[in-house]
Motif scaffolding. Sequence first.
Motif, mmCIF file in Angstrom:
data_model
loop_
_atom_site.group_PDB
_atom_site.id
_atom_site.type_symbol
_atom_site.label_atom_id
_atom_site.label_comp_id
_atom_site.label_asym_id
_atom_site.label_seq_id
_atom_site.Cartn_x
_atom_site.Cartn_y
_atom_site.Cartn_z
ATOM 1 N N LEU A 191 -4.970 -17.763 -4.387
ATOM 2 C CA LEU A 191 -6.388 -17.406 -4.386
ATOM 3 C C LEU A 191 -6.762 -16.658 -3.120
ATOM 4 O O LEU A 191 -7.546 -15.699 -3.154
ATOM 5 N N MET A 192 -6.205 -17.081 -1.986
ATOM 6 C CA MET A 192 -6.488 -16.398 -0.726
ATOM 7 C C MET A 192 -6.024 -14.951 -0.773
ATOM 8 O O MET A 192 -6.749 -14.030 -0.379
ATOM 9 N N ALA A 193 -4.799 -14.754 -1.222
ATOM 10 C CA ALA A 193 -4.246 -13.406 -1.263
ATOM 11 C C ALA A 193 -5.045 -12.508 -2.205
ATOM 12 O O ALA A 193 -5.355 -11.353 -1.885
ATOM 13 N N ARG A 194 -5.384 -13.033 -3.368
ATOM 14 C CA ARG A 194 -6.138 -12.220 -4.332
ATOM 15 C C ARG A 194 -7.547 -11.925 -3.817
ATOM 16 O O ARG A 194 -8.065 -10.814 -3.974
ATOM 17 N N HIS A 195 -8.149 -12.914 -3.171
ATOM 18 C CA HIS A 195 -9.486 -12.730 -2.595
ATOM 19 C C HIS A 195 -9.457 -11.624 -1.543
ATOM 20 O O HIS A 195 -10.351 -10.771 -1.489
ATOM 21 N N ASP A 257 -12.492 -10.173 7.833
ATOM 22 C CA ASP A 257 -13.143 -11.477 7.677
ATOM 23 C C ASP A 257 -12.548 -12.360 6.585
ATOM 24 O O ASP A 257 -12.305 -13.546 6.822
ATOM 25 N N PRO A 258 -12.276 -11.855 5.373
ATOM 26 C CA PRO A 258 -11.689 -12.742 4.353
ATOM 27 C C PRO A 258 -10.339 -13.300 4.784
ATOM 28 O O PRO A 258 -9.998 -14.449 4.473
ATOM 29 N N ASP A 259 -9.571 -12.491 5.513
ATOM 30 C CA ASP A 259 -8.252 -12.936 5.958
ATOM 31 C C ASP A 259 -8.357 -13.954 7.088
ATOM 32 O O ASP A 259 -7.552 -14.890 7.169
ATOM 33 N N LEU A 260 -9.343 -13.777 7.957
ATOM 34 C CA LEU A 260 -9.567 -14.768 9.018
ATOM 35 C C LEU A 260 -9.946 -16.124 8.413
ATOM 36 O O LEU A 260 -9.495 -17.176 8.885
ATOM 37 N N GLU A 261 -10.768 -16.086 7.367
ATOM 38 C CA GLU A 261 -11.120 -17.333 6.672
ATOM 39 C C GLU A 261 -9.866 -18.011 6.129
ATOM 40 O O GLU A 261 -9.680 -19.229 6.256
ATOM 41 N N ALA A 262 -8.993 -17.212 5.518
ATOM 42 C CA ALA A 262 -7.768 -17.762 4.937
ATOM 43 C C ALA A 262 -6.878 -18.379 6.007
ATOM 44 O O ALA A 262 -6.313 -19.460 5.819
ATOM 45 N N VAL A 263 -6.742 -17.695 7.135
ATOM 46 C CA VAL A 263 -5.890 -18.205 8.212
ATOM 47 C C VAL A 263 -6.414 -19.535 8.736
ATOM 48 O O VAL A 263 -5.648 -20.491 8.925
#
Length: 390
Positions: A191-195, A257-263
């Motif tokens: 889900l993180m990657a697709r988001h 930002d979406p990637d920082l959330e995932a990390v």
Amino acid sequence: MSSTSGAVERAFAAALYAASDSALDTGASLLAADPGSDTELARRGEEFVAAAWRRGWQPADLVRVVRRELEDVHVRLAGGLVLDESRRDRRPRDRRWTAQLAELAEAGAGERAPRTDRFSYATAVLELYRLLLRLPSIEPLDAPDDRNGPRAAAAPHDTRMLSRIRALLAKAEATGFPEEAEALSAKAQELMARHSIDEALLAARTHAADAPGACRIGVEPPYETAKAVLLDAVAGANRCRAVWNEALGFSTVVGFDPDLEAVELLYTSLLVQATAAMTKAEAAQRAGGRKRTKSFRQSFLAAYAHRIGDRLAEVAAAAEASAARDPGAVAEGALLPVLAARDVAVTDRAERMFPDTVTTRMRGITDEAGWQEGSAAADRAQVRARPPLR
């Protein structure tokens, strides 16, 4: 200069610029003898906090370093000063800054420390102020063109998706079954990657003025090196760059930002899972009559970080390949240039923030059983692509 201001100035002159306990006692005695100094003392504390902001610090960073260097009473005092200063702060702050303040308030960081006697209170305040005064300048997280206000890209993202990811990771942390944790973590990473891909394509289609941001994540003792390696692996798999500041106990992560959330989400969850797996493996070693030490735990976490990095990279590649093959989601050939451009932007921002970095060699990895157990635990928590959970 009023008598109250004079008492504070004399206390500061005696205590803040000297490292000895006797100087601290002198300053605390001056403050304790003047009950009217409390208001001025608090005002000066807010000034120290505002000065820390100008040197690149943020609320969570400041409270983290106080917790690392001092005691709980100082953490409470610092939380109160941060929240009080924020009420007078007129500068526009971004979403992350506001969230940090909210977390401090929810955690009760602003609750006043119990007052015992005036001398003890004054001593704690001066110890805190001495630390704040000596904080070094660190890299500001806002870009030069963001200094007059937060970036438009810092607006909240898909909260429903993030809620799903948080729920999956919470279940992965709570379950006692490795296979279930593996499946839950796998789904969360998918889900993180697709988001991330969806957000990148949306920004490209709408020509949004999107740019990489940055956040700091605490890397706490013990075994900081292994934890920093784990965070670096999570960051790399999610198209971010992580730079570890060992002396101050955090890593700065640069990315969109979406990637920082995932990390942030995935690192926190994997650290919980790794710690639980390490505790279980160490108990099994002891039950078998083999006494394990710090080297076992260090080797375990190092192997876990190394192995999980491979697994996360596999998931990222699988998600990218799947999105590129989906004709309903992206025009043919459009995805790779978009992602490549974002990779370049992240690398450029990281290199401008940190023009001088060095590679750290991990030491203390000498326990073969710890390495094997850590690798096995990472395999159980692997996050390769799987069909959606129903």
